[in-house]
Design a protein around this motif. Structure first.
Motif, mmCIF file in Angstrom:
data_model
loop_
_atom_site.group_PDB
_atom_site.id
_atom_site.type_symbol
_atom_site.label_atom_id
_atom_site.label_comp_id
_atom_site.label_asym_id
_atom_site.label_seq_id
_atom_site.Cartn_x
_atom_site.Cartn_y
_atom_site.Cartn_z
ATOM 1 N N TYR A 1 -7.536 4.494 -2.606
ATOM 2 C CA TYR A 1 -8.252 3.148 -3.136
ATOM 3 C C TYR A 1 -6.882 2.254 -3.320
ATOM 4 O O TYR A 1 -6.826 1.864 -4.573
ATOM 5 N N ASP B 1 0.823 -1.325 -0.001
ATOM 6 C CA ASP B 1 -0.149 0.025 -0.083
ATOM 7 C C ASP B 1 0.956 1.129 -0.147
ATOM 8 O O ASP B 1 1.850 1.184 0.390
ATOM 9 N N PHE C 1 -3.913 -1.130 -2.432
ATOM 10 C CA PHE C 1 -4.010 -2.433 -2.623
ATOM 11 C C PHE C 1 -5.076 -3.089 -1.532
ATOM 12 O O PHE C 1 -5.989 -3.902 -2.035
ATOM 13 N N PRO D 1 -14.326 4.817 -0.934
ATOM 14 C CA PRO D 1 -14.222 3.330 -0.885
ATOM 15 C C PRO D 1 -13.880 3.022 0.248
ATOM 16 O O PRO D 1 -14.278 1.729 0.729
ATOM 17 N N LYS E 1 -8.706 -1.922 -2.053
ATOM 18 C CA LYS E 1 -9.365 -2.649 -3.084
ATOM 19 C C LYS E 1 -9.766 -4.055 -2.875
ATOM 20 O O LYS E 1 -10.676 -4.440 -3.189
ATOM 21 N N GLU F 1 -2.808 6.673 -1.411
ATOM 22 C CA GLU F 1 -3.657 6.093 -1.964
ATOM 23 C C GLU F 1 -5.034 6.085 -1.182
ATOM 24 O O GLU F 1 -4.812 5.280 -0.438
ATOM 25 N N THR G 1 -8.157 -9.190 5.563
ATOM 26 C CA THR G 1 -7.274 -8.848 4.585
ATOM 27 C C THR G 1 -5.659 -8.757 5.004
ATOM 28 O O THR G 1 -4.924 -9.179 4.191
ATOM 29 N N GLN H 1 -4.634 -10.110 -7.578
ATOM 30 C CA GLN H 1 -4.722 -8.751 -7.685
ATOM 31 C C GLN H 1 -3.444 -7.920 -7.806
ATOM 32 O O GLN H 1 -3.097 -6.885 -8.275
ATOM 33 N N HIS I 1 -12.585 -4.541 -0.571
ATOM 34 C CA HIS I 1 -13.913 -3.871 -0.722
ATOM 35 C C HIS I 1 -14.349 -5.026 -1.748
ATOM 36 O O HIS I 1 -15.628 -5.134 -1.804
ATOM 37 N N GLU I 2 -13.616 -5.403 -2.696
ATOM 38 C CA GLU I 2 -14.187 -6.276 -3.817
ATOM 39 C C GLU I 2 -14.500 -7.549 -3.285
ATOM 40 O O GLU I 2 -15.307 -8.303 -3.924
ATOM 41 N N ARG J 1 -16.684 0.378 1.906
ATOM 42 C CA ARG J 1 -16.117 -1.129 1.770
ATOM 43 C C ARG J 1 -16.884 -1.813 2.969
ATOM 44 O O ARG J 1 -17.263 -2.680 2.729
#
Length: 471
Positions: free
Chosen positions: A24, A18, A26, A302, A29, A22, A41, A74, A32-33, A306
């Motif tokens: 959004y 990370d 690593f 996000p 994301k 940022e 995580t 990812q 969230h996804e 998330r």
């Protein structure tokens, strides 16, 4: 590990996926996804690093778990980061997908066994969840109700209506022997009895489901405070307020004189929190930093939204659990007994041309009371337990607790900015999330039952304007 391997693992473990700049990045994301919690995580990324370390030092093929493969996929899309990571490992590690060829299953089986042996040699036991499940949802071991029993409220009402006619003939011989004064007393007692038992079964069902969720699932116990806030309240603005309050207390942000506009404090102090850094960057780069604008901007990012998807999934797991559905069926049965008795009296009185106005008013009022009570009861229990009894504690204070429970989020945020900036903010004290939040909610549980009881007097006697369907 030998000296070289220890040095390599130290570098691999410290490798940053990370960037603090940022919004959004690593890990956000990734969570969230896939609807992963923060701790899930973090553990998945750690296990991914261990796997890649083993791939780098091994001459034979190693095989990832499904979760680790998601992280790997990812990372491949972050091409610059992945290239740097492989350079650190000293080996270009290619992702080889399964082709389904004959004999491949045996090769993969051997690779899985080899990976486990190699892992345990270097890192002790594998993380049982990360190496076995296919999704975070699969890690929630909460027994779900059978689809045959999981009926919606409208379906339950339809079943009850269809059963009213046959039950009328069962109640009729009994009702013909009950006079008006006795019937009124029985109806009031039945209402009180139903309220008491429904409250008991509502709490019992929810507590059973919640206890099973928390004590059988380590990642629910490891929820971060920010996740607990959003999961409980389903409101990202309250989490944004929580983060803003931290920035105020740490003197990283302040209000401009005589306004609610925010400005970044010139300080060498930095926040390690991704959300707080994003708020700081926004305040620094924008001139129009009214607290309301900052709240709206942050709450729609996000890195906060998330948590909503994860919260919805957890809530669905609880509400569709076997414990709650079974207790819902018991509650439906209690309500059916009460209203089949009342409606049978209403039908009997109508057929015999008896006054039924008071009975009709009693039925309508009690239905409204039960509807209002049951509509939000599980939501209240859900919010209270996640804010108070989750096995995650955070240092907070009574003022912050008041903000989190305030319905007018924007006004509370403005007051936070003005009070803290003027030097009259609260002094920080050591207290747990459980103590502060539970104490502020302690009086909520009795409201519904009290309002229910107060309506009973409307049917205390029969008057000339109507009656209860009896003689």
């Amino acid at each position: 590990m030998n000296k070289e391997e220890k040095e390599l693992w130290k570098k691999v473990k410290a490798f940053k996926l990370d960037s603090p700049k940022e919004d959004y990045g690593f890990s956000i994301k990734l969570s969230h996804e896939n609807k992963w919690t923060i701790q899930f995580t973090e553990d998945a990324i750690l296990e991914y690093k261990k796997f890649m370390f083993l791939a780098a030092i091994s001459k034979s093929m190693v095989s990832p778990s499904h979760i680790i493969d998601i992280v790997w996929h990812q990372h491949l899309t972050f091409s610059h980061s992945y290239k740097s990571f492989c350079e650190l490992l000293g080996k270009s590690i290619n992702h080889i997908p399964s082709t389904g060829k004959v004999g491949e299953r045996e090769v993969l089986k051997n690779a899985v066994n080899f990976t486990k042996e190699k892992y345990e040699k270097y890192f002790d036991k594998q993380n049982a969840i990360i190496w076995s499940v296919k999704s975070f949802e699969d890690s929630i071991k909460l027994q779900q109700a059978s689809k045959n029993w999981n009926l919606s409220n409208s379906q339950l009402i339809l079943v009850g209506v269809l059963l009213l006619i046959p039950t009328f003939f069962l109640w009729k011989p009994i009702l013909l022997k009950i006079g008006n004064p006795e019937f009124i007393q029985i109806a009031i007692m039945g209402l009180i009895f139903s309220i008491v038992f429904i409250e008991y079964f509502t709490r019992e069902g929810f507590n059973n489901a919640y206890s099973s969720l928390v004590y059988d699932n380590e990642y629910i116990r490891k929820l971060k405070p920010e996740e607990s806030i959003v999961i409980a309240t389903r409101n990202t603005e309250q989490l944004a307020l929580y983060k803003l309050n931290n920035l105020f207390e740490n003197k990283l942000i302040e209000t401009k004189r005589d306004s609610t506009n925010l400005k970044k404090v010139n300080s060498t102090k930095k926040s390690e929190d991704v959300v707080e850094n994003s708020i700081l960057n926004y305040v620094k780069e924008n001139s129009k930093n009214d607290l309301r604008v900052v709240l709206n901007e942050a709450s729609n990012k996000p890195f906060l939204t998330r948590f909503l998807d994860t919260g919805e999934m957890i809530q669905n797991k609880i509400m569709n659990s076997k414990a709650i559905i079974e207790h819902k069926i018991i509650i439906s049965f209690i309500l059916f007994l009460l209203y089949s008795f009342l409606f049978s009296r209403f039908i009997l009185g109508t057929l015999r041309d008896k006054p039924v106005l008071i009975l009709m008013i009693f039925i309508v009022l009690s239905l409204v009371i039960f509807y209002v009570y049951l509509m939000d009861r599980y939501k209240v229990l859900y919010k209270r337990r996640f804010l108070s009894a989750i096995d995650t504690h955070v240092d907070t204070d009574q003022y912050l607790d008041g903000i989190l429970l305030n319905q007018n989020v924007v006004l509370a945020g403005a007051l936070t900015a003005l009070i803290i900036a003027s030097g009259y903010g609260p002094k920080k004290k050591e207290t747990s999330w459980f103590d502060s939040t539970w104490g502020s909610c302690s009086s909520c549980s009795s409201c519904s039952s009290c309002s229910s009881c107060s309506s009973c007097s409307s049917c205390s006697s029969c008057s000339s304007c109507g009656g209860c369907g009896g003689d």
